[in-house]
Design a protein around this motif. Structure first.
Motif, PDB file in Angstrom:
ATOM      1  N   GLN A 150      13.170  -2.571  -1.889  1.00 17.24           N
ATOM      2  CA  GLN A 150      12.890  -3.860  -1.249  1.00 17.24           C
ATOM      3  C   GLN A 150      11.424  -4.231  -1.451  1.00 17.24           C
ATOM      4  N   MET A 151      11.170  -5.154  -2.361  1.00 16.21           N
ATOM      5  CA  MET A 151       9.799  -5.532  -2.727  1.00 16.21           C
ATOM      6  C   MET A 151       9.412  -6.928  -2.237  1.00 16.21           C
ATOM      7  N   TRP A 152      10.250  -7.592  -1.463  1.00 11.28           N
ATOM      8  CA  TRP A 152       9.946  -8.981  -1.149  1.00 11.28           C
ATOM      9  C   TRP A 152       8.809  -9.119  -0.139  1.00 11.28           C
ATOM     10  N   SER A 153       8.056 -10.203  -0.282  1.00 12.97           N
ATOM     11  CA  SER A 153       6.970 -10.497   0.648  1.00 12.97           C
ATOM     12  C   SER A 153       7.431 -11.399   1.781  1.00 12.97           C
ATOM     13  N   SER A 154       8.577 -12.058   1.618  1.00 14.34           N
ATOM     14  CA  SER A 154       9.140 -12.901   2.655  1.00 14.34           C
ATOM     15  C   SER A 154      10.651 -12.890   2.490  1.00 14.34           C
ATOM     16  N   PRO A 155      11.409 -12.784   3.562  1.00 15.98           N
ATOM     17  CA  PRO A 155      10.955 -12.611   4.951  1.00 15.98           C
ATOM     18  C   PRO A 155      10.395 -11.219   5.198  1.00 15.98           C
ATOM     19  N   ALA A 156       9.781 -11.048   6.362  1.00 15.59           N
ATOM     20  CA  ALA A 156       9.216  -9.743   6.722  1.00 15.59           C
ATOM     21  C   ALA A 156      10.332  -8.723   6.893  1.00 15.59           C
ATOM     22  N   GLY A 157       9.988  -7.467   6.771  1.00 14.72           N
ATOM     23  CA  GLY A 157      10.954  -6.406   6.993  1.00 14.72           C
ATOM     24  C   GLY A 157      11.301  -5.612   5.763  1.00 14.72           C
ATOM     25  N   ALA A 158      10.708  -5.926   4.604  1.00  9.23           N
ATOM     26  CA  ALA A 158      10.967  -5.154   3.390  1.00  9.23           C
ATOM     27  C   ALA A 158      10.434  -3.735   3.557  1.00  9.23           C
ATOM     28  N   LEU A 159      11.184  -2.759   3.064  1.00  9.82           N
ATOM     29  CA  LEU A 159      10.784  -1.361   3.221  1.00  9.82           C
ATOM     30  C   LEU A 159       9.661  -0.953   2.277  1.00  9.82           C
ATOM     31  N   ASP A 160       9.625  -1.548   1.092  1.00 11.58           N
ATOM     32  CA  ASP A 160       8.764  -1.028   0.038  1.00 11.58           C
ATOM     33  C   ASP A 160       7.564  -1.903  -0.287  1.00 11.58           C
ATOM     34  N   TYR A 161       7.365  -2.938   0.493  1.00 14.52           N
ATOM     35  CA  TYR A 161       6.182  -3.771   0.297  1.00 14.52           C
ATOM     36  C   TYR A 161       5.759  -4.389   1.616  1.00 14.52           C
ATOM     37  N   ASN A 162       4.468  -4.319   1.899  1.00  8.72           N
ATOM     38  CA  ASN A 162       3.848  -5.188   2.902  1.00  8.72           C
ATOM     39  C   ASN A 162       2.390  -5.340   2.523  1.00  8.72           C
ATOM     40  N   THR A 163       1.621  -5.989   3.347  1.00  8.05           N
ATOM     41  CA  THR A 163       0.261  -6.362   2.946  1.00  8.05           C
ATOM     42  C   THR A 163      -0.767  -5.259   3.147  1.00  8.05           C
ATOM     43  N   THR A 164      -0.376  -4.114   3.675  1.00 12.62           N
ATOM     44  CA  THR A 164      -1.348  -3.037   3.847  1.00 12.62           C
ATOM     45  C   THR A 164      -1.569  -2.313   2.531  1.00 12.62           C
ATOM     46  N   ILE A 165      -2.711  -1.646   2.398  1.00 13.99           N
ATOM     47  CA  ILE A 165      -3.082  -1.028   1.127  1.00 13.99           C
ATOM     48  C   ILE A 165      -2.283   0.226   0.813  1.00 13.99           C
ATOM     49  N   THR A 166      -1.465   0.691   1.744  1.00 19.63           N
ATOM     50  CA  THR A 166      -0.655   1.861   1.448  1.00 19.63           C
ATOM     51  C   THR A 166       0.587   1.512   0.638  1.00 19.63           C
ATOM     52  N   TYR A 167       0.858   0.227   0.463  1.00 18.65           N
ATOM     53  CA  TYR A 167       2.011  -0.218  -0.312  1.00 18.65           C
ATOM     54  C   TYR A 167       1.565  -0.806  -1.643  1.00 18.65           C
ATOM     55  N   THR A 168       2.510  -1.027  -2.522  1.00 16.09           N
ATOM     56  CA  THR A 168       2.198  -1.544  -3.848  1.00 16.09           C
ATOM     57  C   THR A 168       1.507  -2.901  -3.789  1.00 16.09           C
ATOM     58  N   ALA A 169       0.515  -3.078  -4.630  1.00 19.54           N
ATOM     59  CA  ALA A 169      -0.163  -4.369  -4.743  1.00 19.54           C
ATOM     60  C   ALA A 169       0.558  -5.304  -5.708  1.00 19.54           C
ATOM     61  N   THR A 170       1.390  -4.752  -6.583  1.00 23.05           N
ATOM     62  CA  THR A 170       1.991  -5.551  -7.663  1.00 23.05           C
ATOM     63  C   THR A 170       3.484  -5.774  -7.499  1.00 23.05           C
ATOM     64  N   ARG A 171       4.108  -5.091  -6.539  1.00 24.17           N
ATOM     65  CA  ARG A 171       5.569  -5.096  -6.317  1.00 24.17           C
ATOM     66  C   ARG A 171       6.280  -4.252  -7.363  1.00 24.17           C
ATOM     67  N   TYR A 172       5.582  -3.262  -7.881  1.00 24.72           N
ATOM     68  CA  TYR A 172       6.184  -2.273  -8.773  1.00 24.72           C
ATOM     69  C   TYR A 172       5.669  -0.884  -8.398  1.00 24.72           C
ATOM     70  N   TYR A 173       6.521   0.114  -8.647  1.00 14.30           N
ATOM     71  CA  TYR A 173       6.103   1.509  -8.604  1.00 14.30           C
ATOM     72  C   TYR A 173       6.416   2.142  -9.965  1.00 14.30           C
ATOM     73  N   CYS A 174       5.832   3.297 -10.213  1.00 16.20           N
ATOM     74  CA  CYS A 174       5.945   3.940 -11.524  1.00 16.20           C
ATOM     75  C   CYS A 174       7.040   5.006 -11.493  1.00 16.20           C
ATOM     76  N   LYS A 175       8.130   4.739 -12.185  1.00 14.43           N
ATOM     77  CA  LYS A 175       9.247   5.680 -12.208  1.00 14.43           C
ATOM     78  C   LYS A 175       8.894   6.954 -12.967  1.00 14.43           C
ATOM     79  N   LYS A 176       8.037   6.858 -13.959  1.00 17.05           N
ATOM     80  CA  LYS A 176       7.680   8.035 -14.752  1.00 17.05           C
ATOM     81  C   LYS A 176       7.004   9.094 -13.892  1.00 17.05           C
TER      82      LYS A 176
END
Length: 564
Positions: free
Chosen positions: A370-396
């Motif tokens: 879950q990478m969405w910025s809206s609506p709130a409640g996504a598991l894998d993205y929010n505005t804090t620095i502990t989450y992805t800045a780009t809406r991607y993670y590295c599978k490798k």
């Protein structure tokens, strides 16, 4: 350069005292050995030689221990928390505040490589003094193999220095702690010539892969020595180090790579698990890291989404990198005939995209990412620095098997050399030496075929027929960016090709994702905030010699241009 005197003093005191790294030189607890005792005992001499392996690079995520990597310095990714050891590279903010071996790619590597070189010089100097080992000696001391390994490791250390700094002081003798080892820099060509001569000597001392058991992975073989030579000559032929475009240098690099194309190695049938296998026909030299426990490792504290149990999901591929992946038919997403749909950006991409990138709505570990910025409640993205800045993670760097629940483990090997790189090295060098002949096409076809790109009616796997050398150069560089993604190549490729102004000093982007009430998504690429932007000037094609080394040399050690 008085730093050498200080460093070697510290190193020798460490090696010959009661304790040392991994206790290699302790015969029994609390009993220290002096130098003569070490080299009069084959078992202790073997341990001394093995200590040199503590001074090589062994992992991708090595800045500040496990909080940054060269992928984040390059256009491949950004660091979600703007890790200082990363931004110091891609913004040219080089300084000497980080001096430990794991803290940065400049002074840390300088110190690490010369520490290893000191051990290798000492071992080679005193090798002839080591008596024959009696039967059943553990560890076994084979003087021929040890000489080959020390020469290989010394060559590797000097290459890691030249690819970062250019010419460096060439130290080949063993020195005592009070010797003055204040040396000027040798030229890049002089050091490269020495590296090649070391490798030519080492290859006659080392065994073939079949002579080595899995427990010896990480030790160089003939193949590893030849692979390093091919890489060294490729860098020597590159624009940074070959400003006149001398084709004989490119020819030498192509010939060196071709030596390995004799059937000893083949491409691993699958691309997606290349870092996660205990053995592979593609491996030339690796360091096995695993089974890697979750707690305290980079998977949890660096690569994993916090929504999946990670502490900080800092390894964030950029939209710049994502856009480089072609469609399954081998066409670029900018090609109007490719079938790319900006609102279905992850559909029908070439398979290496799915091997390397974690993206919104991906089925992952039993749920949807879950990478969405809206609506709130996504598991894998929010505005804090502990989450992805780009809406991607590295599978490798985050295999699916790796999860918090159940304390799972996985292999995550550091690959020094693999056959896929050799084919790309050959293609690049051969194209520059003679042009895009059939052999150049053949290597790219092999790589793309393994990747799973559609062959097409012409069996060129999306490649254009009859390319010019300039066109083929662009294709080869693109292929390296995808095939070797996140494997510690891209940053140094950018430096040796001198293309930072068009790859680093451009807007770094991410992908905004909005979830609609009907469950569909709206995708909009966006420029990341200034926190994640990078800069590039010509001087960044080489690192500066560490400032402390310059000061201590009293004018003998000259700085790289632009860093004076």
């Amino acid at each position: 350069m008085k730093k050498y005197t200080i460093h070697i003093t510290i190193l020798l005191l460490t090696l010959f005292s009661v304790s040392c790294k991994k206790d290699y030189l302790e015969r029994t607890p609390g009993v220290a050995l002096d130098e003569d005792q070490i080299f009069s005992d084959p078992a202790q001499a073997a341990r001394f030689a093995d200590n040199a392996y503590n001074y090589v690079i062994t992992k991708y995520v090595r800045f500040n221990d496990h909080r940054g990597c060269t992928a984040q310095a390059s256009d491949e990714a950004v660091s979600g928390n703007s890790e200082g050891s990363v931004t110091s590279l891609n913004r040219g903010l080089y300084h000497d505040h980080s001096t430990g071996p794991s803290l940065n790619d400049i002074y840390g590597v300088w110190r690490l490589m010369y520490a290893g070189i000191a051990i290798e010089n000492k071992m080679l100097t005193r090798l002839a003094e080591v008596p024959p080992a009696p039967p059943a000696t553990v560890p076994i001391f084979d003087p021929v193999r040890v000489e080959g390994e020390m020469r290989f490791l010394r060559a590797l250390s000097y290459f890691e220095l030249t690819k970062r700094f250019g010419g460096v002081p060439l130290i080949t003798q063993a020195f005592d702690v009070n010797d003055d080892v204040n040396f000027p820099r040798n030229s890049f060509d002089e050091v490269t010539k020495f590296i090649v001569s070391e490798l030519d000597a080492a290859v006659t001392k080392l065994g073939n892969d079949a002579d080595y058991t899995a427990s010896m992975y990480g030790r160089p073989t003939k193949g590893a020595t030849q692979a390093l030579k091919a890489r060294v000559l490729l860098y020597a032929a590159s624009p940074l180090n070959n400003p006149t475009g001398d084709k004989t240098k490119w020819k030498a690099a192509a010939d060196a790579a071709q030596v390995l194309m004799d059937g000893r190695y083949t491409l691993q049938p699958t691309y997606g698990d290349l870092l996660n296998l205990p053995s592979s026909p593609e491996y030339i030299m690796i360091r096995i890291k695993g089974p890697t426990p979750l707690a305290g490792e980079m998977m949890q504290d660096f690569s994993m989404s916090p929504g999946s149990g990670g502490a900080q999901g800092q390894m964030n591929p950029t939209q710049n990198h994502v856009d480089m992946y072609e469609m399954a038919n081998g066409k670029a997403i900018t090609d109007p005939t490719s079938g790319y749909d900006p609102q279905k950006p992850y559909a029908n991409r070439e398979p290496r995209f799915y091997n390397n990138i974690i993206y919104n709505d991906l089925d992952w570990q039993g749920r949807k990412i879950q990478m969405w910025s809206s609506p709130a409640g996504a598991l894998d993205y929010n505005t804090t620095i502990t989450y992805t800045a780009t809406r991607y993670y590295c599978k490798k760097y985050w295999p699916e098997v790796y999860r918090t629940v159940g304390g799972s483990t996985t292999l995550l090997n550091y690959i020094y050399f693999r056959y896929g790189e050799v084919l790309l090295n050959y293609a690049e060098a051969q194209n520059e030496a003679v042009g895009p002949d059939a052999s150049v096409y053949a290597q790219l076809v092999a790589i793309r075929k393994r990747a799973g790109i559609t062959a097409g009616a012409d069996n060129l796997y999306g490649l254009k027929a009859n390319m010019t050398a300039d066109e083929m150069r662009t294709v080869i560089r693109h292929e390296r960016a995808i095939e070797l993604a996140f494997e510690d190549h891209r940053w140094y490729d950018i430096m040796r090709w001198k293309i930072g102004s068009t790859t680093i000093a451009v807007p770094m982007k991410g992908m905004d994702v909005i979830k609609q009430t009907n469950g569909t998504f709206v995708y909009t690429p966006f420029v990341l905030s200034q926190t994640f932007q990078k800069t590039w000037t010509e001087k960044q094609n080489l690192y500066p010699i560490p400032r402390a080394e310059i000061y201590k040399s009293k004018g003998i050690l000259l700085q790289n241009p632009g860093w004076e």
